[in-house]
Write a protein that holds these residues in place. Sequence first.
Motif, PDB file in Angstrom:
ATOM      1  N   MET A   1      48.325  33.536  49.782  1.00 38.64           N
ATOM      2  CA  MET A   1      46.921  34.013  49.419  1.00 38.64           C
ATOM      3  C   MET A   1      46.916  35.331  50.302  1.00 38.64           C
ATOM      4  O   MET A   1      47.185  35.767  51.196  1.00 38.64           O
ATOM      5  N   THR A   2      45.985  36.421  49.419  1.00 36.92           N
ATOM      6  CA  THR A   2      45.592  37.856  50.095  1.00 36.92           C
ATOM      7  C   THR A   2      44.922  37.532  51.156  1.00 36.92           C
ATOM      8  O   THR A   2      44.041  36.706  51.601  1.00 36.92           O
ATOM      9  N   GLY A   3      45.156  38.343  52.173  1.00 34.19           N
ATOM     10  CA  GLY A   3      44.808  38.206  53.512  1.00 34.19           C
ATOM     11  C   GLY A   3      43.455  38.647  53.677  1.00 34.19           C
ATOM     12  O   GLY A   3      42.395  38.090  54.513  1.00 34.19           O
ATOM     13  N   THR A   4      42.907  39.947  53.298  1.00 33.06           N
ATOM     14  CA  THR A   4      41.543  40.218  53.347  1.00 33.06           C
ATOM     15  C   THR A   4      40.663  40.729  52.026  1.00 33.06           C
ATOM     16  O   THR A   4      41.338  40.925  51.013  1.00 33.06           O
ATOM     17  N   PHE A   5      39.459  41.075  52.108  1.00 35.12           N
ATOM     18  CA  PHE A   5      38.643  41.301  50.887  1.00 35.12           C
ATOM     19  C   PHE A   5      39.255  42.822  50.570  1.00 35.12           C
ATOM     20  O   PHE A   5      38.842  42.818  49.448  1.00 35.12           O
ATOM     21  N   ALA A   6      39.374  43.512  51.745  1.00 28.13           N
ATOM     22  CA  ALA A   6      40.106  45.142  51.273  1.00 28.13           C
ATOM     23  C   ALA A   6      41.198  44.966  50.388  1.00 28.13           C
ATOM     24  O   ALA A   6      41.438  45.719  49.448  1.00 28.13           O
ATOM     25  N   ASP A   7      41.993  43.968  50.867  1.00 24.77           N
ATOM     26  CA  ASP A   7      43.375  43.806  49.707  1.00 24.77           C
ATOM     27  C   ASP A   7      42.862  43.464  48.338  1.00 24.77           C
ATOM     28  O   ASP A   7      43.899  43.874  47.788  1.00 24.77           O
ATOM     29  N   LEU A   8      41.666  42.857  48.205  1.00 26.49           N
ATOM     30  CA  LEU A   8      41.287  42.477  46.864  1.00 26.49           C
ATOM     31  C   LEU A   8      40.686  43.801  46.212  1.00 26.49           C
ATOM     32  O   LEU A   8      40.469  43.436  44.769  1.00 26.49           O
TER      33      LEU A   8
END
Length: 420
Positions: A1-8
């Motif tokens: 799962m993607t680690g942070t909201f910034a990664d999204l």
Amino acid sequence: MTGTFADLGLSPALTRAAGIRGLIVPTAIQVAAIPAVLRGQDVLGRAQTGSGKTAAYVLPLLQRLTSARSETPRRLRALMLAPTRELAVQIGELVQAIARTLPQPIKTVIAYGGISVNPQMMDLRGGADVVIATPGRLLDLLDRNALKLDDVQMLVLDEADRLLDLGFADELRRILSRLPAFRQSLLFSATFADEVLALADQLLMNPTRIDVASARTADVPAIVQRTIHVDASRRGDLLTRLIHDGGWTRALVFVATQHEAEQLAWRLCHVGIKAAPFHGELSQRKRTNALADLNSQALQIVVATDVAARGLDIPQLPVVVNYDLPRSADDYVHRIGRTGRAGESGLAISFVSAATEAHFRLIEKRNQLRLPREVIAGFEPRETAAPAPVASTGGGIKGKRPSKKDKLRAAAAAAGKSEG
């Protein structure tokens, strides 16, 4: 799962705003939905209650709004619809809380019935960037020329299956007729019946379909589900016993009708249990106070109709009771989803009598469940199920009450006999 909201793909400002609200690690629905919303795609999203669906669309929509130049008067660019007043307020509070931390101001108006329309009309003076509304009040405001939908770029239906069913069909049709044909549409819910999915396909353009861990209760291990066999006439006494023996400080009890909500709440108060009803005919002030008092433990029990089954976020609610069984299997999912939210554990109890056993088996089948039946000492059931009615040659009988089709068949048969 993607680690942070910034990664999204969220901006630093939105990532910081999410962190202030305690949103640090994205949930599964947020990981799947946020990039699609940022790309401007339509989304059909299903995820269990308490999984973070609201933030999954609020965060990227706010980012899209902040990327455009602010105008005066403001043009309504994002419309969010909810089936209940309480859900509209909860969505609006999240939007406002996040927007307050952003460098560019975003004006948000929350509109719902049960209170005077005048303050909401005043709030809409000068326009708004975002409106969160229940369908009936939105139509009221449109009829009063308090706002227009000509510039809406983004439409959200939260608890979309409820908004798409027959109870809201006419209101939603009238709203959709006033919206631009080209827009981004986002539909989120914990459940989608097949007929609702068919309607959703008519609203969406090549949507991204998201089904996170399924909405079925079998995938919600945080909720312990118990089923207790008890005669219908003894449910009130059993509920009182469970409250006392379990030391329940807070619980949400679901019943079928507004009258029963009033009666059961009165009965509980009569035996020293702090309780209040919650249903659609109560004023907004009484509904708001009931939830606030439950949160603060000034009340132990709120006795509610299905108006409380969807969207309500009651933090750390330990117990839900199906005093009356819900009409549909999907409503069972929504009801018990008021507990066990955001990683917390919860308890859901259903009372099943001889007369409702067959209906509960259908609920189990639809939700891929098989729950053991318990019997509480001193409350051993004595009732037996009534024999199934014999179907007439004119058509099957589907339950205790003849359906509309059965009545028409009977009337036609009677008319034929009289003519003969």
